[in-house]
Design an enzyme around this catalytic site. Structure first.
Site, PDB file in Angstrom:
ATOM      1  CB  SER A 415     -34.484 -22.325  73.196  1.00 54.85           C
ATOM      2  OG  SER A 415     -33.389 -22.892  73.834  1.00 54.85           O
ATOM      3  CD  GLN A 493     -26.992 -24.687  69.719  1.00 55.51           C
ATOM      4  OE1 GLN A 493     -27.657 -25.500  69.082  1.00 55.51           O
ATOM      5  NE2 GLN A 493     -27.102 -24.560  71.028  1.00 55.51           N
ATOM      6  CE1 TYR A 574     -26.125 -34.428  70.142  1.00 61.64           C
ATOM      7  CE2 TYR A 574     -26.681 -32.356  71.219  1.00 61.64           C
ATOM      8  CZ  TYR A 574     -27.071 -33.535  70.610  1.00 61.64           C
ATOM      9  OH  TYR A 574     -28.405 -33.820  70.459  1.00 61.64           O
ATOM     10  NE  ARG A 622     -28.692 -24.284  75.204  1.00 61.40           N
ATOM     11  CZ  ARG A 622     -29.975 -24.607  75.072  1.00 61.40           C
ATOM     12  NH1 ARG A 622     -30.338 -25.705  74.454  1.00 61.40           N
ATOM     13  NH2 ARG A 622     -30.917 -23.820  75.536  1.00 61.40           N
TER      14      ARG A 622
HETATM   15  C1  LIG Z   1     -37.379 -30.334  69.046  1.00 61.62           C
HETATM   16  C2  LIG Z   1     -36.238 -29.838  69.887  1.00 61.62           C
HETATM   17  C3  LIG Z   1     -34.987 -29.707  69.309  1.00 61.62           C
HETATM   18  C4  LIG Z   1     -33.918 -29.220  70.069  1.00 61.62           C
HETATM   19  N1  LIG Z   1     -32.713 -28.997  69.477  1.00 61.62           N
HETATM   20  C5  LIG Z   1     -31.732 -28.351  70.140  1.00 61.62           C
HETATM   21  C6  LIG Z   1     -30.562 -27.912  69.479  1.00 61.62           C
HETATM   22  O1  LIG Z   1     -30.426 -28.076  68.265  1.00 61.62           O
HETATM   23  N2  LIG Z   1     -29.609 -27.313  70.205  1.00 61.62           N
HETATM   24  C7  LIG Z   1     -29.751 -27.103  71.540  1.00 61.62           C
HETATM   25  O2  LIG Z   1     -28.846 -26.563  72.171  1.00 61.62           O
HETATM   26  N3  LIG Z   1     -30.870 -27.464  72.181  1.00 61.62           N
HETATM   27  C8  LIG Z   1     -31.868 -28.062  71.517  1.00 61.62           C
HETATM   28  N4  LIG Z   1     -33.039 -28.363  72.145  1.00 61.62           N
HETATM   29  C9  LIG Z   1     -33.213 -27.997  73.572  1.00 61.62           C
HETATM   30  C10 LIG Z   1     -33.924 -26.652  73.717  1.00 61.62           C
HETATM   31  O3  LIG Z   1     -33.163 -25.588  73.203  1.00 61.62           O
HETATM   32  C11 LIG Z   1     -34.282 -26.359  75.182  1.00 61.62           C
HETATM   33  O4  LIG Z   1     -33.093 -26.258  75.923  1.00 61.62           O
HETATM   34  C12 LIG Z   1     -35.178 -27.405  75.805  1.00 61.62           C
HETATM   35  O5  LIG Z   1     -36.203 -27.809  74.917  1.00 61.62           O
HETATM   36  C13 LIG Z   1     -35.823 -26.906  77.103  1.00 61.62           C
HETATM   37  O6  LIG Z   1     -36.579 -25.744  76.871  1.00 61.62           O
HETATM   38  P1  LIG Z   1     -38.203 -25.747  76.787  1.00 61.62           P
HETATM   39  O7  LIG Z   1     -38.687 -26.339  78.074  1.00 61.62           O
HETATM   40  O8  LIG Z   1     -38.584 -24.306  76.620  1.00 61.62           O
HETATM   41  O9  LIG Z   1     -38.603 -26.604  75.614  1.00 61.62           O
HETATM   42  C14 LIG Z   1     -34.113 -28.889  71.421  1.00 61.62           C
HETATM   43  C15 LIG Z   1     -35.377 -29.052  71.975  1.00 61.62           C
HETATM   44  C16 LIG Z   1     -36.432 -29.493  71.238  1.00 61.62           C
HETATM   45  C17 LIG Z   1     -37.800 -29.600  71.878  1.00 61.62           C
END
Ligand SMILES: Cc1cc2nc3c(=O)[nH]c(=O)nc-3n(C[C@H](O)[C@H](O)[C@H](O)COP(=O)(O)O)c2cc1C
Ligand SMILES: Cc1cc2nc3c(=O)[nH]c(=O)nc-3n(C[C@H](O)[C@H](O)[C@H](O)COP(=O)(O)OP(=O)(O)OC[C@H]3O[C@@H](n4cnc5c(N)ncnc54)[C@H](O)[C@@H]3O)c2cc1C
Length: 768
Positions: A415, A493, A574, A622
């Site tokens: 992700s 992205q 955003y 997204r």
């Molecule tokens: C450190 C970090 C940075 C993230 N940066 C983005 C990002 O740049 N773009 C985005 O759409 N989501 C971002 N997310 C959200 C993740 O893509 C994801 O939707 C969210 O962490 C839930 O998934 P998980 O439970 O597997 O961590 C970020 C999450 C984390 C932990």
């Protein structure tokens, strides 16, 4: 103790038994409004675990009950003329009437006093004479409702209608029969509980119920209609009601989910259905009642515990179990309430979805129950995933997936995750190693972090960008490495931070403005993210043109860098998400107000990007499928419309995230907590989705995919700590056809061997 039990159902009777077993000196009276042998309902089902609990508590009663159990292993799902049978489910059933007779005899034997035909009134002062009054008076408890405020009762009346009937037709399997009629779908849950009798619950939506005219029929007329509808399953047997005291349509009920914040008030204690209910479709109401009874008796007899401390312990120790069960029950209830989503599935997948609906049964659980059946599902999944080319029997997560001309090797995605490590937007050595390593780790698709289309569009000074040649060069190096050394595809992205821009690096303070060097931010409206964030400048039409063109330039650069896919980030508050959500968008022009207006600019940007991106390569969007603030924000229903709008502009996939759009959000976290939104969008909107959010085990991914709740599964945080999550899963599941970098082949083989050995040793220990 001198104790009154109001209600002689399973909870009241079993509590009295459990108390007497622990201390025969207790003086216990049960007051039951009905005569002996008069009860509602037909059979109840138990799990093996409940039986073990009963055996530990009272081997004698458990043995009598066990001797009378009807056992069955199979579940038959009838739909569209097909019957899908899976085995190994291990159910046990008994007639409710018989269960109560056994418990009554046992209670009498232990010296409990039973009063029948004794309607109890909570206002009667005599209850004050008892040390404890156990309100075991069922879901419609008068004793609970007399102090509803103190117990903090929460009742949720569910949407569907059901009627609990019986029949002399003996169903050898637990049977679900779904029938399509001119009035809509109607279905039965049927199971045998005695040698000559089965429970037969009929359920349908309220709309179908009214369309049939059940609301105007007598019980006899309703039963006659049901007999006709389900004639092919009943083989000439009739349906019967034992709720003969109910007149007209009153035998049809809406399930009431009951929860109470407090289980004890004064000397009154709630037990069983009076305290909490679990939907009949997971068959656990009687289990809850019996296990409550055991726990309450146990704490009340625990040496050194005062009465008040015991009551506190009772709730503290039962609460988690009840919450877990009510969560599963809610999932199951919702599955039947949203049946329309799954009716287009092929029967096999429909049955899989039904079996996994509560999320208590997973893919690997099903393998343990019926390996052959599960392997049939896996073969079916692979066949569909490959347009019939593959007949492989392997976990769904390893099946390929095609979007336009891009085919990913498997369904696991890294992700997008901001790394906050770039300078002037340029990805550096850190990014090269970070993305390279995750590509080597086996995921089919890796996403870049939100890469910003302009310096002002960055979230923080550390965000990566795509607005000049240096960015293209750095990204090209990464993309080339991924393509040369792995089978992974890589998706860029693209986003703009809008009102959430100009903030610190993630680990220095999420969404906190910079100490110095802030740049001005713009957004749909002048709504700041929080009181400490800047007030954004509302975008003019000229600003909108500039930003749209920046997205297009970034897309062209993405083509140059060789990306396989592009995602538009329209989630998490955003810039574009700020247009979509009414919480941030207060515009009065054609870009604000109705959802159609709020979609206008994000769709314009997407359309322009799509025009600049090669036709054969896919694009995703997204979105936040809920703002988690109730009806004032984006709801999951709005999200279906949003997803469909992007799909109509040729988006190939919706990346279904949630929240981060308001500081007032009340998210409900948990395992796979956002997957229900992906399920809704995919199956109501009929579009491809990617699920994300606290998915961390291969079993989660396989269950989600096989049940058709998503097409791809994204993991973020698990990949931060384990770039090799997918290869590790392949080793654990003994899947050998995944691409492993040749340099690492020995490691993969050794891991697979060790994990296999460990699994065999664990299985042997279990058997021993
Ligand atoms: C450190 C970090 C940075 C993230 N940066 C983005 C990002 O740049 N773009 C985005 O759409 N989501 C971002 N997310 C959200 C993740 O893509 C994801 O939707 C969210 O962490 C839930 O998934 P998980 O439970 O597997 O961590 C970020 C999450 C984390 C932990
Ligand atoms: C359609 C349907 C199917 C179900 N299937 C299953 C299943 O398969 N497996 C399962 O485990 N559970 C099942 N349940 C749930 C199960 O019936 C209940 O969870 C269980 O009966 C709860 O036990 P209880 O003792 O708390 O309440 P109840 O069984 O409701 O007992 C309460 C008793 O209190 C008496 N009473 C009420 N008010 C008064 C009063 N004022 N004075 C005197 N007496 C009073 C009532 O007459 C009744 O006998 C099902 C429920 C429904 C509706």
């Amino acid at each position: 103790m001198h104790i009154a039990c109001i209600g002689g159902g399973p909870a009241g009777l079993y509590f009295a038994i459990s108390m007497k077993l622990r201390d025969p000196a207790h003086d216990i009276e049960i007051f039951e409004r009905n005569a002996p042998g008069v009860t509602f309902g037909w059979g109840v089902v138990f799990s093996d675990q409940t039986v073990e609990n009963l055996e530990r508590n009272d081997p004698k009663a458990a043995q009598i009950i066990a001797d009378e159990f009807a056992h069955w292993d199979d579940i038959d799902v009838h739909i569209e003329g097909e019957c899908i049978t899976s085995s190994g489910h291990g159910f046990i059933g008994i007639g409710r009437k018989r269960l109560l007779e056994i418990l009554q005899d046992r209670a009498r034997e232990l010296g409990v006093t039973l009063h029948f035909n004794a309607e109890c009134n909570p206002a009667d002062p005599k209850w004050q004479d008892y040390d404890l009054v156990i309100a075991a008076d069922g879901a419609n408890s008068r004793f609970r409702d007399a102090h509803a405020d103190a117990f903090q009762v929460d009742i949720d009346v569910r949407a569907n209608k059901f009627v609990w009937l019986g029949t002399s037709k003996v169903f050898e399997a637990f049977t679900f029969a779904f029938e399509e009629t001119e009035h809509g779908w109607i279905w039965a849950h049927a199971y045998r509980f005695a040698p000559d009798c089965s429970t037969f619950i009929v359920e349908c939506s309220e709309a179908t119920w009214r369309s049939f005219g059940f609301d105007k029929m007598s019980q006899e007329e309703s039963i006659a209609v049901c007999e006709k509808l389900f004639a092919k399953y009943l083989d000439g047997h009739s349906l019967q009601s034992n709720a003969t005291h109910l007149v007209g349509s009153a035998a049809w009920l809406n399930f009431r989910r009951i929860k109470c914040e407090n289980w004890a008030v004064g000397n009154t204690i709630l037990l069983g259905d009076a305290a909490h209910t679990a939907h009949f479709s997971i068959g656990s109401g009687t289990k809850l009642a019996l296990e409550d009874a055991i726990k309450l008796a146990e704490v009340l007899n625990r040496p050194g515990l005062s009465r008040d401390a015991a009551l506190f312990e009772y709730q503290a120790e039962r609460n988690l179990e009840v919450l877990k069960l009510q969560n599963s029950a809610r999932n199951s209830t919702e599955w039947f309430e949203t049946l329309h989503r799954y009716l287009h599935f092929e029967p096999l997948q429909f049955a899989y979805s039904l079996l996994t609906r509560s999320q208590r049964i997973s893919h690997e659980n099903l393998r343990l129950r019926d390996r052959e059946w599960l392997e049939g599902v896996e073969r079916w999944f692979w066949k569909r995933a490959t347009d019939g080319r593959s007949n492989k029997t392997a976990p769904p997560m390893f099946a390929p997936f095609k979007l336009r001309e891009m085919e990913v090797e498997n369904r696991i995605t890294v992700s997008p995750m901001a790394m906050y490590s770039a300078l002037d937007g340029i990805p550096n050595d850190f990014h090269f190693v970070h993305y390279g390593e995750r590509a080597l780790g086996g995921a089919g698709l890796i996403f870049t972090e939100m890469t910003c289309v302009s310096p002002e569009g960055r979230i923080s000074p550390g965000c990566t960008g795509m607005w000049n040649a240096d960015h293209v060069a750095a990204w090209t190096k990464i993309v080339n490495f991924v393509h040369a050394n792995s089978k992974a595809k890589i998706c860029l992205q693209l986003g703009h931070s809008g009102g959430k821009g100009s903030t610190k690096l993630g680990w220095e303070g999420n969404d906190v403005p910079l100490d110095e060097g802030n740049w001005p931010v713009m957004a749909a409206s002048d709504v700041p993210w929080s009181p400490v964030n800047q007030v954004p400048t509302p975008m003019t039409r000229a600003d909108m043109d500039v930003v749209r063109d920046q997205f297009v330039t970034a897309v062209r650069m993405g083509v140059e860098a060789g990306f396989d896919m592009v995602e538009l980030h329209a989630a998490h508050g955003y810039l574009l998400s700020g247009f979509l959500t009414p919480l941030q968008n207060r515009r009065s022009d054609e870009y604000g107000g109705s959802l159609e207006n709020r979609l206008r600019y994000p769709l314009e940007v997407f359309r322009a990007m799509r025009d600049a991106w090669p036709k054969e390569r896919p694009m995703s969007v997204r979105i936040s499928a809920t703002d988690w603030v109730g009806d004032e924000g984006i709801t999951p229903e709005d999200a279906v419309e949003i997803a469909e709008a992007f799909r109509n502009e040729s988006a190939d996939l919706i990346d279904v995230s949630a929240g981060q759009t308001s500081t007032d959000a009340q998210p409900v976290y948990g395992r796979m907590f956002q997957t229900p939104f992906s399920d809704k969008l995919r199956n109501e909107g009929r579009l491809a989705t990617m699920a994300v959010g606290n998915i961390y085990e291969p079993d989660h991914a396989n269950s989600i995919l096989a049940a058709g709740r998503a097409d791809l599964v994204a993991l973020a945080r698990p990949h931060l700590i384990d770039p090799f999550w997918t290869l590790r899963a392949a080793a654990a599941l003994d899947y050998r056809d995944i691409h492993v970098p040749p340099q690492y082949l020995n490691g993969q083989a050794q891991l697979a061997r060790n994990l296999k050995r460990e699994a065999e040793a664990a299985a042997a220990a279990l058997r021993a």
